[in-house]
Scaffold this motif. Structure first.
Motif, PDB file in Angstrom:
ATOM      1  N   ARG A  54     -54.663 -11.448 -79.353  1.00  0.00           N
ATOM      2  CA  ARG A  54     -53.679 -10.456 -79.778  1.00  0.00           C
ATOM      3  C   ARG A  54     -54.393  -9.161 -80.164  1.00  0.00           C
ATOM      4  NH1 ARG A  54     -51.962 -10.722 -85.388  1.00  0.00           N
ATOM      5  NH2 ARG A  54     -53.080 -12.681 -85.336  1.00  0.00           N
ATOM      6  N   PRO A  55     -53.875  -8.002 -79.649  1.00  0.00           N
ATOM      7  CA  PRO A  55     -54.496  -6.737 -80.076  1.00  0.00           C
ATOM      8  C   PRO A  55     -54.050  -6.365 -81.496  1.00  0.00           C
ATOM      9  CG  PRO A  55     -52.660  -6.296 -78.583  1.00  0.00           C
ATOM     10  CD  PRO A  55     -52.765  -7.792 -78.697  1.00  0.00           C
ATOM     11  N   VAL A  56     -55.003  -5.905 -82.292  1.00  0.00           N
ATOM     12  CA  VAL A  56     -54.670  -5.431 -83.638  1.00  0.00           C
ATOM     13  C   VAL A  56     -54.999  -3.937 -83.685  1.00  0.00           C
ATOM     14  CG1 VAL A  56     -55.226  -5.618 -86.092  1.00  0.00           C
ATOM     15  CG2 VAL A  56     -55.127  -7.682 -84.662  1.00  0.00           C
ATOM     16  N   CYS A  96     -52.469   2.660 -69.932  1.00  0.00           N
ATOM     17  CA  CYS A  96     -53.174   1.572 -69.237  1.00  0.00           C
ATOM     18  C   CYS A  96     -52.516   0.204 -69.407  1.00  0.00           C
ATOM     19  CB  CYS A  96     -54.625   1.495 -69.715  1.00  0.00           C
ATOM     20  SG  CYS A  96     -55.572   2.942 -69.231  1.00  0.00           S
ATOM     21  N   CYS A  97     -51.729   0.000 -70.404  1.00  0.00           N
ATOM     22  CA  CYS A  97     -51.151  -1.326 -70.637  1.00  0.00           C
ATOM     23  C   CYS A  97     -50.302  -1.746 -69.435  1.00  0.00           C
ATOM     24  CB  CYS A  97     -50.282  -1.324 -71.896  1.00  0.00           C
ATOM     25  SG  CYS A  97     -49.399  -2.906 -72.071  1.00  0.00           S
ATOM     26  N   PRO A  98     -50.646  -2.871 -68.780  1.00  0.00           N
ATOM     27  CA  PRO A  98     -49.917  -3.276 -67.573  1.00  0.00           C
ATOM     28  C   PRO A  98     -48.506  -3.788 -67.860  1.00  0.00           C
ATOM     29  CG  PRO A  98     -51.600  -4.895 -68.115  1.00  0.00           C
ATOM     30  CD  PRO A  98     -51.774  -3.767 -69.081  1.00  0.00           C
ATOM     31  N   ASP A  99     -48.179  -4.074 -69.100  1.00  0.00           N
ATOM     32  CA  ASP A  99     -46.852  -4.595 -69.407  1.00  0.00           C
ATOM     33  C   ASP A  99     -46.018  -3.651 -70.269  1.00  0.00           C
ATOM     34  OD1 ASP A  99     -46.149  -7.433 -68.401  1.00  0.00           O
ATOM     35  OD2 ASP A  99     -48.313  -7.439 -68.744  1.00  0.00           O
ATOM     36  N   GLY A 108     -47.753   0.624 -82.525  1.00  0.00           N
ATOM     37  CA  GLY A 108     -47.910  -0.833 -82.521  1.00  0.00           C
ATOM     38  C   GLY A 108     -47.700  -1.421 -81.144  1.00  0.00           C
ATOM     39  N   VAL A 109     -47.556  -2.746 -81.124  1.00  0.00           N
ATOM     40  CA  VAL A 109     -47.494  -3.470 -79.851  1.00  0.00           C
ATOM     41  C   VAL A 109     -46.243  -4.356 -79.856  1.00  0.00           C
ATOM     42  CG1 VAL A 109     -48.645  -5.239 -78.459  1.00  0.00           C
ATOM     43  CG2 VAL A 109     -50.007  -3.423 -79.523  1.00  0.00           C
ATOM     44  N   ASP A 110     -45.548  -4.389 -78.706  1.00  0.00           N
ATOM     45  CA  ASP A 110     -44.379  -5.256 -78.555  1.00  0.00           C
ATOM     46  C   ASP A 110     -44.856  -6.639 -78.108  1.00  0.00           C
ATOM     47  OD1 ASP A 110     -42.151  -6.635 -77.734  1.00  0.00           O
ATOM     48  OD2 ASP A 110     -41.207  -4.913 -76.742  1.00  0.00           O
ATOM     49  N   PHE A 117     -43.906  -8.807 -75.008  1.00  0.00           N
ATOM     50  CA  PHE A 117     -44.436  -8.490 -73.680  1.00  0.00           C
ATOM     51  C   PHE A 117     -45.954  -8.390 -73.622  1.00  0.00           C
ATOM     52  CE2 PHE A 117     -40.037  -7.127 -73.607  1.00  0.00           C
ATOM     53  CZ  PHE A 117     -39.602  -7.802 -72.474  1.00  0.00           C
ATOM     54  N   CYS A 118     -46.615  -8.171 -74.764  1.00  0.00           N
ATOM     55  CA  CYS A 118     -48.076  -8.092 -74.752  1.00  0.00           C
ATOM     56  C   CYS A 118     -48.634  -9.457 -74.366  1.00  0.00           C
ATOM     57  CB  CYS A 118     -48.600  -7.694 -76.126  1.00  0.00           C
ATOM     58  SG  CYS A 118     -50.387  -7.936 -76.244  1.00  0.00           S
ATOM     59  N   LYS A 119     -49.401  -9.476 -73.230  1.00  0.00           N
ATOM     60  CA  LYS A 119     -49.928 -10.772 -72.774  1.00  0.00           C
ATOM     61  C   LYS A 119     -51.358 -10.983 -73.246  1.00  0.00           C
ATOM     62  CE  LYS A 119     -50.869  -8.779 -68.230  1.00  0.00           C
ATOM     63  NZ  LYS A 119     -50.324  -8.669 -66.869  1.00  0.00           N
ATOM     64  N   GLY A 120     -51.869 -10.060 -74.020  1.00  0.00           N
ATOM     65  CA  GLY A 120     -53.181 -10.266 -74.638  1.00  0.00           C
ATOM     66  C   GLY A 120     -54.352 -10.035 -73.711  1.00  0.00           C
ATOM     67  N   CYS A 121     -54.150  -9.177 -72.693  1.00  0.00           N
ATOM     68  CA  CYS A 121     -55.218  -8.993 -71.702  1.00  0.00           C
ATOM     69  C   CYS A 121     -56.413  -8.222 -72.260  1.00  0.00           C
ATOM     70  CB  CYS A 121     -54.672  -8.274 -70.473  1.00  0.00           C
ATOM     71  SG  CYS A 121     -54.123  -6.591 -70.807  1.00  0.00           S
ATOM     72  N   GLY A 122     -56.190  -7.411 -73.271  1.00  0.00           N
ATOM     73  CA  GLY A 122     -57.306  -6.694 -73.903  1.00  0.00           C
ATOM     74  C   GLY A 122     -57.666  -5.381 -73.244  1.00  0.00           C
ATOM     75  N   ILE A 123     -56.865  -4.957 -72.275  1.00  0.00           N
ATOM     76  CA  ILE A 123     -57.170  -3.692 -71.587  1.00  0.00           C
ATOM     77  C   ILE A 123     -57.111  -2.524 -72.576  1.00  0.00           C
ATOM     78  CG2 ILE A 123     -56.248  -2.038 -69.894  1.00  0.00           C
ATOM     79  CD1 ILE A 123     -55.550  -4.487 -68.128  1.00  0.00           C
ATOM     80  N   CYS A 124     -56.118  -2.563 -73.459  1.00  0.00           N
ATOM     81  CA  CYS A 124     -55.971  -1.470 -74.436  1.00  0.00           C
ATOM     82  C   CYS A 124     -57.215  -1.349 -75.311  1.00  0.00           C
ATOM     83  CB  CYS A 124     -54.728  -1.691 -75.300  1.00  0.00           C
ATOM     84  SG  CYS A 124     -54.640  -3.333 -76.025  1.00  0.00           S
ATOM     85  N   MET A 125     -57.747  -2.513 -75.709  1.00  0.00           N
ATOM     86  CA  MET A 125     -58.962  -2.506 -76.528  1.00  0.00           C
ATOM     87  C   MET A 125     -60.124  -1.908 -75.741  1.00  0.00           C
ATOM     88  SD  MET A 125     -61.955  -4.488 -76.730  1.00  0.00           S
ATOM     89  CE  MET A 125     -61.597  -6.141 -76.164  1.00  0.00           C
TER      90      MET A 125
END
Ligand code: SF4
Ligand code: SF4
Lengths: 97, 392
Positions: free
Chosen positions: A34-36, A51-54, A66-68, A71-79
């Protein structure tokens, strides 16, 4: 999605005829990390939002807020793309700071 | 006025494609298909068609481009043979699964190895479960006419499936024959305007093609394809009849030749049917009760119609131009004997594999098959035999 439909009731070839119905599918179910968001580091550059794919990054009044998690699949691209270390990933179920 | 022209099978395929004037053709050259696409490229270069010709780098790309163009909403044609079809294989299934009425000519050719460029049915028979309608043609005239029927069949609202128009490599693809043609306007009238279903280019009604489809819905989509094939059978019959009335040239899913009072018959497909008719004529003139059944439509397989034609015969030999390694006889034999299993008083049915890699089959050899059928009292010994291979 209605799981009960027979082959007589669905579009052929698996075609999806209603645009935007990805909204009904909660990709957040898959998440293992999960992105924090670390607000004090954030410059609201919107790079994570692009960049977030979702499309899970929530923006209000031109600010990343923040993050929804539906739909956030936890890919870590944002990080990975955040230039300011304003996002870190934590394992689901464990506490962020 | 319609004209008679001298054309090889490939040129008949190219000329009919020109008259169809499809939105997109995507193809890659392979012997014995090449001369069709050479001819069609000429039409494109001369501005005789409006078609967007996509020259791709492989057959895998050719079929991929066809799938994209058809999903976009275009009328699409391609052609290939043998190893080219094998390279397309993955996308061949996708075309059918996406219900895209693409037309593909297959100049049937032996698959490698060893490399062989001549005619047999191993290529298209490998695709018999891919969900494509398959029509096998005896000569250039049939190829020419089947292209137009194929367009109507594949695009029919109850069907929406791709159609494979098969002709024997070199034997039909390169042999020059007389072909009676239609005027462009007559072709246009018969095939009509293309009506795309769910075109990607209709931006008012966006659709998604090819999404993920797992244990919850994949089976239902396959069941739909089974149904589409079942519905295709009467459509093929109806459109064949309509075309026969339109042109005066008779077409059906099967062609029976002197079967009514025959004791024994050969069942076969494509150009070999022509040779077999010649043998039937000769033997009939000697008073022998022999007949032939030509299977034009192999997918969907016309079970009931086959039963009607073959019931009442004493013995039948099914001639397959491909082998099914490890299988119980060739693909046509499998279907025929299976179809006849529940028929009371069914004929004895044996299989002959012939002509692999373009090996000639002669009238004398076909007559030999009839002779063996006639002399065998009840059932011929053995199930699977070979014609023309050294060492038997
Ligand atoms: S990329 Fe980083 S700094 Fe930019 S908006 Fe996203 S979290 Fe904030
Ligand atoms: S982890 Fe992936 S899905 Fe979740 S917000 Fe970041 S980029 Fe989007």
């Amino acid at each position: 999605m209605d799981q009960e439909k027979t082959w007589k009731e669905i579009p052929w070839g698996g075609l999806i005829l209603d645009a935007g119905n990805a909204q009904e599918y909660h990709t957040g179910d898959w998440r293992t990390e999960r992105p924090v968001h670390i607000m004090e580091n954030c410059k609201h550059c919107m790079y994570c939002w692009i960049c977030c794919p979702d499309s899970a990054v929530i923006v209000k009044d031109k600010k990343m807020v923040g993050v929804d998690f539906d739909f956030c699949k936890g890919c870590g691209i944002c990080m990975k793309v955040c230039p300011f270390d304003a996002i870190k990933m934590v394992v689901e179920g464990e506490e962020g700071d | 006025m319609a004209r008679s022209m001298a054309m090889a099978g490939n040129i008949a395929a190219a000329y009919s494609t020109k008259q169809i004037n499809p939105h997109v053709v995507a193809a890659y050259p392979i012997t014995p298909q090449t001369t069709m696409m050479e001819k069609f490229s000429e039409y494109v270069a001369n501005g005789e068609v409006d078609t967007e010709l996509i020259c791709v780098e492989s057959e895998h790309s050719a079929m991929s481009a066809c799938v994209g163009a058809a999903a976009a909403g275009g009328r699409v044609i391609t052609s290939t043979a043998a190893n080219g079809l094998a390279l397309m294989f993955e996308i061949v299934y996708i075309a059918a699964s996406n219900r895209l009425p693409i037309i593909m000519c297959v100049m049937n050719r032996a698959l490698s190895a060893p490399i062989n460029i001549h005619g047999d049915h191993s290529d298209s028979m490998g695709c018999r479960d891919s969900g494509w309608i398959q029509i096998y043609n005896e000569n250039a005239q049939e190829v020419y006419d089947t292209m137009f029927m194929g367009v109507r069949i594949g695009e029919h609202k109850d069907v929406r499936l791709p159609v494979m128009v098969n002709l024997d490599g070199f034997i039909t693809s390169h042999k020059i024959e007389k072909v009676d043609t239609l005027e462009d306007a007559e072709v246009r009238k018969f095939i009509g305007e293309y009506e795309p279903f769910y075109p990607l280019l209709d931006i008012e009604n966006p659709v998604t093609y090819g999404p993920l489809d797992l244990t919850d819905y994949y089976f239902e989509h396959k069941r739909q394809q089974v149904e589409a094939m079942e519905k295709a059978l009467p459509v093929v019959k109806k459109i064949s009849k309509e075309y026969s009335n339109y042109t005066g040239r008779n077409y059906d899913i099967l062609e029976s030749y002197h079967l009514d009072d025959a004791d024994c018959a050969i069942v076969t497909m494509s150009s070999t049917a022509g040779t077999t008719k010649f043998v039937v004529d000769k033997m009939r003139s000697e008073g022998k009760k022999v007949g032939m059944l030509k299977v034009r439509l192999f997918r969907p397989f016309p079970v009931e119609e086959i039963r009607e034609c073959l019931s009442g015969l004493k013995s039948v030999a099914v001639l397959d131009r491909s082998a099914s390694f490890g299988g119980f006889g060739g693909p046509l034999f499998n279907e025929i004997r299976n179809a006849m299993y529940d028929v009371d008083g069914k004929p004895s049915i044996v299989n002959y594999i012939f002509g692999l890699g373009g090996r000639d089959i002669s009238a004398v050899q076909i007559e030999g098959v009839y002779d063996r059928l006639m002399t065998a009292q009840a059932k011929m010994p053995g199930d699977v035999h070979y014609i023309g291979v050294r060492g038997d």
